[in-house]
Motif scaffolding. Structure first.
Motif: not given
Length: 500
Positions: A83-87, A114-119, A180-190
């Motif tokens: 869910t985090l990565i999709a958002g 953007l609000g949908l992604g943030a949710a 968003a890009a930084t968080a997505l890559i880090a979430a995928w790995r960590i």
């Protein structure tokens, strides 16, 4: 009791997880406030009216708030990491497209996406913490989360102010993309996957009713200055929104697998925590929306200087959030929460004295208690909410916390923004000028200030009258909430996030 399932055999690095979720959280919280700095530029570039400017800001908050409960349930059922990565992906892609927008209508639509992604992102961050951190570290982690949630809004303003010194308002969406890009890559790995294998089916009926009720209610409030607060459209719209939300509560009470069981509000700590969070962010985001227009359009400050002037609030908010658990341990949750809300109300009351030529020292005198009050009250309120539900429902608990925050923010922008617009129009006097000129000035404060001369001078005075009315109303509302929270919380109780 069902427990949260972690889909990993690797050792969990809680420090790394904390960093990742804080980056993701900072991205979506900063986006709520960062565009406020760019509103004067957006108004000039797109010819947006005052009401459209409110929608550009609140479309994000409204969709964000409306989908939070459903997003929390999706995370519980299908996985918080997914869910985090999709958002983050929706949030990032939407921001890329927003950089190409040319009209107010496009920006309103894209801010809603953007609000949908943030949710999807926000409840996943807190439920990841409560689902992966051991009990002895959870309270401190929630304190860090709360500090980031509060401080990121101010840091977003500062970052946007810096960008606007060199680039156009489109660069603010570029900041969203980078985070968003930084968080997505880090979430995928960590970030490890966590979910409840026995989570109930999604409550689609409840989701539709909650979304419809919030949309109708906020729409009616934002559009009230256009239609008139006493008009049939406004009154029917507000009443209709409240009726739909009442139907949502009735539907959830009868549902076998409710998205939000209204019975949880029988827990006085959860009710008090939700009300406290709601009113803190009602005041905070409503204040940010109105005061940044004042700093730039009335006082003539640059975007960067206006953001810098807000920093004292963040400077005291984040340390106060870290200190709050210690204060709760010493004085009890009730005293800390009520004192925090009283400080917020006092800060707004001081800030309601702002005028066309007010010294910055008066603003500072209001910003400091506002920041301390929010930082102090935020952590125990968040802990009360997340501590009320078991580990298997931490996605919904997190969404309840975030729902209080985002609905409060959305209504704060809607109510204080509408009061500001109404006060501005009621007090704008331009005798002897053509009706067409007066109409344009009433429609857009940014347009009136851009006209210069006597039109701008009269517009500044009218705007300040609306600002004062809005902030006094906000102060009174927070003070009433402080009394209610004090009545709900038992004397001497110390609320913490327990291992449930």
């Amino acid at each position: 009791m069902t427990t949260t399932h972690l889909s990993t055999s690797k050792p969990i690095n809680t420090r790394a997880i904390m960093i990742v979720v804080c980056i993701a959280l900072a991205a979506v919280v900063a986006a709520m406030s960062s565009l406020n700095v760019a509103l004067p530029d957006i108004a000039r570039a797109t010819h947006a009216s005052s009401t459209q400017l409110a929608w550009i800001v609140d479309a994000y908050s409204l969709i964000f708030a409306s989908f939070l409960l459903l997003a929390g349930a999706i995370g519980d059922r299908y996985g918080r990491r997914k869910t985090l990565i999709a958002g983050l992906a929706i949030f990032g892609i939407g921001s890329v497209v927003a950089m190409t927008a040319t009209s107010a209508e496009e920006l309103i639509l894209l801010r809603g996406i953007l609000g949908l992604g943030a949710a999807l992102v926000m409840p996943a961050t807190l439920s990841t913490i409560t689902g992966t951190f051991p009990a002895d570290k959870r309270t401190q982690a929630v304190g860090v989360w709360a500090g980031v949630a509060g401080g990121s809004a101010i840091l977003g303003l500062l970052s946007s102010g810096v960008l606007l010194e060199f680039f156009s308002w489109r660069s603010v969406f570029g900041l969203n993309v980078a985070l968003a890009a930084t968080a997505l890559i880090a979430a995928w790995r960590i970030v490890p996957e966590s979910a409840d294998p026995d989570a109930p089916r999604l409550d689609i009926g409840g989701a539709v009713l909650s979304i419809a009720g919030l949309v109708v209610l906020v729409y009616s409030i934002i559009e009230a200055p256009e239609a008139g607060w006493a008009s049939a459209r406004t009154l029917i719209g507000i009443a209709g929104g409240l009726v739909i939300l009442a139907l949502f509560i009735r539907f959830e009470l009868r549902s076998k697998a409710p998205m939000l069981d209204p019975r949880i509000f029988a827990h006085r700590g959860l009710s008090a925590g939700s009300l406290s969070i709601f009113m803190q962010f009602f005041a905070f985001f409503g204040f940010i929306f109105v005061v940044l227009q004042y700093l730039q359009l009335v006082r003539g400050g640059s975007a960067l200087m206006s953001a810098i002037q807000m920093l004292p609030m963040a400077a005291v908010m984040m340390p106060s959030a870290r200190l709050s658990p210690t204060l709760v341990e010493k004085f009890g949750t009730r005293r800390v929460c009520v004192t925090g809300l009283v400080l917020v109300a006092a800060g707004l009351l001081v800030l309601s004295q702002l005028d066309v030529g007010t010294s910055y020292w008066l603003m500072l005198a209001g910003l400091v208690p506002l920041g301390i009050g929010m930082g102090t009250a935020m952590t125990p309120a968040t802990s009360a909410i997340t501590g009320a539900l078991p580990a298997s429902q931490q996605g919904v608990a997190s969404a309840m916390n975030d729902l209080s925050r985002e609905v409060g923010g959305a209504l704060g922008i809607a109510v204080l923004g509408s009061l500001l617009t109404q006060g501005y129009r009621n007090n704008l006097e331009l005798p002897g000028l053509p009706a067409e000129v007066v109409g344009r000035a009433r429609e857009s404060f940014a347009g009136a200030t851009h006209a210069g001369g006597q039109i701008a001078a009269h517009a500044d005075t009218a705007f300040v009258s609306g600002l004062q009315m809005a902030l006094v109303a906000g102060s009174v509302a927070v003070l009433i909430a402080a009394v209610a929270v004090g009545l709900l919380l038992p004397r001497g109780e110390r609320i913490a996030v327990d291992d449930q």
